[in-house]
Design an enzyme around this catalytic site. Structure first.
Site, mmCIF file in Angstrom:
data_model
loop_
_atom_site.group_PDB
_atom_site.id
_atom_site.type_symbol
_atom_site.label_atom_id
_atom_site.label_comp_id
_atom_site.label_asym_id
_atom_site.label_seq_id
_atom_site.Cartn_x
_atom_site.Cartn_y
_atom_site.Cartn_z
ATOM 1 N N LYS A 245 -4.495 -43.613 2.342
ATOM 2 C CA LYS A 245 -5.154 -43.628 1.033
ATOM 3 C C LYS A 245 -5.639 -45.044 0.755
ATOM 4 C CE LYS A 245 -2.282 -39.918 -0.908
ATOM 5 N NZ LYS A 245 -3.115 -38.780 -0.551
ATOM 6 N N CYS B 124 -14.903 -28.636 7.059
ATOM 7 C CA CYS B 124 -13.965 -29.415 7.874
ATOM 8 C C CYS B 124 -14.412 -29.513 9.322
ATOM 9 C CB CYS B 124 -12.569 -28.807 7.812
ATOM 10 S SG CYS B 124 -11.889 -28.788 6.159
ATOM 11 N N GLY C 17 -6.948 -35.217 -5.240
ATOM 12 C CA GLY C 17 -5.808 -34.672 -5.984
ATOM 13 C C GLY C 17 -5.963 -33.227 -6.403
ATOM 14 N N ARG D 117 8.103 -29.019 -3.444
ATOM 15 C CA ARG D 117 7.630 -28.089 -4.478
ATOM 16 C C ARG D 117 6.605 -27.120 -3.897
ATOM 17 N NH1 ARG D 117 2.805 -29.831 -7.306
ATOM 18 N NH2 ARG D 117 2.146 -31.857 -6.544
ATOM 19 N N CYS E 295 1.158 -28.761 3.426
ATOM 20 C CA CYS E 295 -0.259 -28.999 3.137
ATOM 21 C C CYS E 295 -0.646 -30.367 3.691
ATOM 22 C CB CYS E 295 -0.509 -29.026 1.636
ATOM 23 S SG CYS E 295 -0.078 -27.523 0.755
ATOM 24 N N CYS E 296 -1.849 -30.457 4.263
ATOM 25 C CA CYS E 296 -2.332 -31.767 4.677
ATOM 26 C C CYS E 296 -2.575 -32.616 3.437
ATOM 27 C CB CYS E 296 -3.614 -31.627 5.497
ATOM 28 S SG CYS E 296 -4.977 -30.881 4.609
#
Lengths: 382, 136
Positions: free
Chosen positions: A16, A80, A117, A189, A200-201
């Site tokens: 990030k 993708c 996000g 979660r 999840c990626c």
């Protein structure tokens, strides 16, 4: 058609980096690929750049400060699979003799994209998107079918993530360089049950690039060449024709075409990099790629065959789950990782004596089609 | 249920209202293939003309998931799934759960719902709910 080789690979840091511009990430990858190939910017005859978010002339902007301008440049988007599409297009240009040498790259700054996000959703006008569809939902619905038809359990899905993170922990390029346990994954979660956050990626910023040329030129250059045995791109068929949710028709079609083109079968493949944006889908791809018989994906996973050190390691890079998933970069990055494996440069993640590797990527979600695009490259050590 | 006075979330896929709501699609008079939503022409045989089709309200649940993150028109948790309409098409839709345990293969029935982020953003849509156990 003539033989084509990959002579240079390069990636940026994956992670990030909201303060880094996309062109900075892209240039880092292309610069590394040129250096790896031992090729200067003025030797590049054609360039393909893949990116989804968000503006124009990505290739021109990324390559500008590297000293590459004025040549034919093409910017592609294919969800993708955009990066894989760029690689495929460059292969076509060189195989057909239009050009002798070129570069293909993919770049994405997810943290500065409108999707940062959020759960990646189809076009806002899409009827399914309006009713709550998005990527984790699609794969959660597949996962629930896998539980019903294949005897898959939440522990199996967690194990895919555990396996990815074991590899990623050994990969200095990975976004997440840490292992996780089955309990960690199951306790994370829930995003869309049965998929948890650790299945999840992540949102990832990054870029990847390859330099490709004719095999003849590769030999004249004395490059560390890996031969392209197959390059395939297929778009999705109609959803009304789709059988069970646990297989992608376009994925199977691309695999058949790639094996056909290479004159090889799944039993010849030593190592695989594939689209594991959500842990359960890896099981679908095992079967669509023919790594096991239809219905046996859970058994293949549980056998350990697809883990590091197994018979057919899948995602020894750490995959999208651990290495990260800058959307348009991933289809180039999987090719880079297979080249690294075939060169014997993968260090602790090396598949022993890897000779043939397969890089798969797919993407897209829209009502009426079963997905968007599926691409496969099969590469061979020389 | 109160009356929903709101524009449809998507044009050309629903007819009727409340208990009379139906999904509308198409059937190819040449090859019999059914579609939801209706395409411009038959995507199976290429026939240029399609007949209108009003679907039965009943369907079978093929898969489902409860989502714990917000979507454009939904606050979490919300449940969605694929249902198989009696006439053939597999449809993605919200699944309305009222304490029932969902299972693959269970019969579901069409219902009218409202989606959106509040009073100023409210649209009429379709969903499916499990059928109550058969009365004896």
């Amino acid at each position: 058609m003539r033989d084509v080789a990959i002579i240079g690979i390069g990636t940026s840091r994956f992670g990030k980096f909201p303060d880094r511009r996309f062109d900075d990430l892209g240039a880092e990858a292309v610069r590394a690929a040129l250096a790896d190939a031992g090729v200067g910017p003025r030797q590049i005859q054609v360039a393909y750049g893949a990116r989804i978010f968000l503006d124009q002339i990505t290739a021109q902007v990324v390559l500008r400060d590297l000293g590459i301008a004025g040549i034919e440049m093409i910017n592609v988007e294919n969800a993708c699979a955009g990066g894989a599409t760029a690689v495929r297009c460059l292969w076509k240009d060189i195989a057909s003799g239009f050009y002798d040498i070129g570069v293909a790259f993919g770049v994405e700054s997810m943290t500065t994209s409108p999707m940062a996000g959020k759960l990646l959703a189809p076009s806002p006008d899409d009827i399914d998107a309006k009713l709550g569809s998005n990527m984790p939902v699609v794969f959660a619905l597949i996962a629930r079918r896998l539980m019903a038809t294949h005897g898959a359990t939440p522990v199996d899905f967690a194990q895919v993530s555990v396996k990815a993170h074991q590899a990623g922990a050994l990969n200095p390029a990975a976004q997440y360089q840490k292992t996780v346990s089955v309990d960690d994954v199951l306790a994370a979660r829930t995003i869309a049950d049965p998929i948890t956050l650790l299945e999840c990626c992540p949102n990832t910023d990054g870029a990847a690039a390859v330099v490709m040329c004719s095999l003849d030129l590769a030999r004249r250059l004395g490059a560390r060449a890996v031969k392209v045995r197959a390059s395939v791109l297929s778009s999705a068929g109609y959803f009304f024709r789709k059988g069970d949710l646990t297989s992608f028709d376009a994925g199977r079609r691309a695999a058949h075409a790639a094996y056909d083109q290479a004159g090889l079968g799944p039993e010849d493949i030593d190592v695989v990099e594939l689209h594991d944006a959500f842990a359960p889908e890896e099981l679908v791809h095992y079967e669509d790629l023919g790594l096991c018989r239809p219905g046996d994906a859970v058994g293949l996973l549980r056998s350990g065959a697809t883990a590091l050190g197994g018979r057919i390691p899948v995602n020894p890079s750490g995959g999208l789950l651990s290495l990260g998933h800058p959307l348009s970069a991933s289809g180039v990055r999987t090719v880079c990782d297979i080249v690294q494996q075939l060169r014997g440069d993968a260090g602790a993640r090396q598949t022993p004596d890897a000779r043939i590797g397969l890089a798969q990527m797919l993407g897209g979600n829209i009502n009426g089609l079963e997905m968007g695009a599926a691409s496969i490259h099969i590469l061979e050590r020389l | 249920m109160g009356e929903i006075i709101a524009p449809d979330f998507h044009a050309g896929v629903m007819v009727g209202a409340g208990p009379d709501l139906r999904l509308i699609g198409a059937r190819c008079p040449s090859c019999g293939q059914t579609f939801f939503p209706a395409p411009m022409r038959c995507l199976a045989c290429g026939s240029a003309t399609l007949g209108p089709l009003t679907f039965d309200r009943s369907a079978v649940l093929e898969s489902f998931t409860t989502v714990q993150m917000p979507a454009t028109s939904f606050a979490p948790p919300y449940t969605v799934g694929y249902v198989r309409l009696s006439e053939g098409p597999r449809v993605f839709a919200p699944i309305l759960v009222d304490g029932q345990m969902l299972t693959i293969g269970m019969p579901v029935t069409l219902m009218e719902i409202a989606i959106g982020r509040g009073e100023t953003d409210r649209r009429r849509a379709y969903g499916f709910r499990p059928l109550p156990p058969a009365q004896t």
